[in-house]
Design an enzyme around this catalytic site. Structure first.
Site, mmCIF file in Angstrom:
data_model
loop_
_atom_site.group_PDB
_atom_site.id
_atom_site.type_symbol
_atom_site.label_atom_id
_atom_site.label_comp_id
_atom_site.label_asym_id
_atom_site.label_seq_id
_atom_site.Cartn_x
_atom_site.Cartn_y
_atom_site.Cartn_z
ATOM 1 N N TYR A 18 35.727 36.567 40.364
ATOM 2 C CA TYR A 18 35.211 37.647 39.522
ATOM 3 C C TYR A 18 35.451 39.002 40.186
ATOM 4 O O TYR A 18 34.794 39.358 41.172
ATOM 5 C CB TYR A 18 33.719 37.453 39.250
ATOM 6 N N HIS A 101 35.293 25.471 41.596
ATOM 7 C CA HIS A 101 35.535 26.375 40.472
ATOM 8 C C HIS A 101 36.827 25.994 39.737
ATOM 9 O O HIS A 101 37.921 26.156 40.266
ATOM 10 C CB HIS A 101 35.635 27.813 40.984
#
Length: 281
Positions: A18, A101
């Site tokens: 992010y 992830h």
């Protein structure tokens, strides 16, 4: 972040992905003076950040310079390096939850190297709990069956619009004692307003899904409930779901969402929405 803290939010989810590390740095800065035992942080492994050419902006949708770039790495060393770098950006010595992830195309390495590395770190007390976060339920179910995860973060697959994670993954998690965090409860924006619009799965909304969202909104309206209010509350009805993760980009959105989350929802709404979902399947 101040508004979130004031509203009682104490679980914060981030990742190196992010903003090329910016999310972790900002989160760490925002929580620096908060009592460490009063909040929980989850971050993720699987993408290492390495030097980029710095000539433009990130090519994966974040408004940041591309001074760094992502490299997939679910190796044992990659996991340990990723977590060490995340702790540095966060300014912490430990995190409460670490998630694999998006290992969609990296099953073998994730199971044979990344998971054992996380389990070792959990055993050493470096992390509190381990899990996986994905936008699909099928591989999460395989991970729950074949490993000893504590948590799965299921993004967008248990929502008012997409219940595909309900029949297999959620019962399996209950059976195995794995907590579920429901992410992307607005399906990346489509359900975030009572008048549906925006995006779906980070892209244009297919017309048939837009019409289904509008139909869900009409049912909500008959019960005096808004679409985002129902979207936030829906996953928490399931006993396997421990929490929801909601993306909020301003103090105003935090206050608005927390106000909606505090409002009661009549049971009759859920019965009507269940009937609508059954008729659409």
């Amino acid at each position: 972040m101040d508004a979130a803290w004031d509203a009682g939010i104490r679980f914060f989810d981030t990742a190196p992905h992010y903003g090329l590390g910016l999310s972790e740095r900002r989160l760490g800065d925002a929580l620096r003076e908060r009592p460490r035992d009063e909040y929980a942080i989850s971050t993720k492994v699987g993408r290492l950040l390495v030097p980029g050419d710095g000539t433009g902006t990130d090519d994966q949708g974040f408004a940041v310079p591309n001074t760094l770039r992502r490299v997939w790495d679910f190796s044992r060393d990659g996991v340990r390096r990723s977590l060490e770098e995340s702790l540095g950006r966060l300014g912490l010595t430990r995190v409460d939850l670490v998630l694999l992830h998006d290992p969609d195309n990296h099953w073998k390495e994730a199971v044979s190297e990344a998971y054992p590395a996380l389990a070792e770190l959990r055993d050493q007390g470096v992390v509190g709990a381990i899990g996986a976060g994905m936008n699909q339920w099928q591989m999460l179910a395989d991970l729950v069956r074949e490993t000893d995860l504590d948590v799965v973060l299921l993004a967008g697959r248990y929502t008012l619009l997409d219940r595909s994670g309900e029949d297999v993954l959620l019962p399996l998690c209950r059976e195995r004692g794995v907590s579920v965090v429901a992410g992307a409860v607005f399906n990346s924006g489509l359900l975030a307003r009572h008048d549906p619009g925006g995006t779906y799965n980070y892209g244009p909304v297919p017309p048939e899904l837009l019409e289904r969202a509008r139909e869900i909104a009409r049912v909500c309206e008959r019960h005096g409930v808004t679409l985002p209010q129902a979207a936030m509350a829906f996953p928490l009805r399931h006993p396997a779901v421990a929490s929801v993760v909601i993306g909020m980009r301003s103090a105003g959105e935090v206050r608005q969402n927390m106000d909606l989350a505090a409002r009661p929802i009549p049971d009759a709404l859920w019965a009507d929405l269940d009937a609508l979902a059954a008729s659409s399947s």
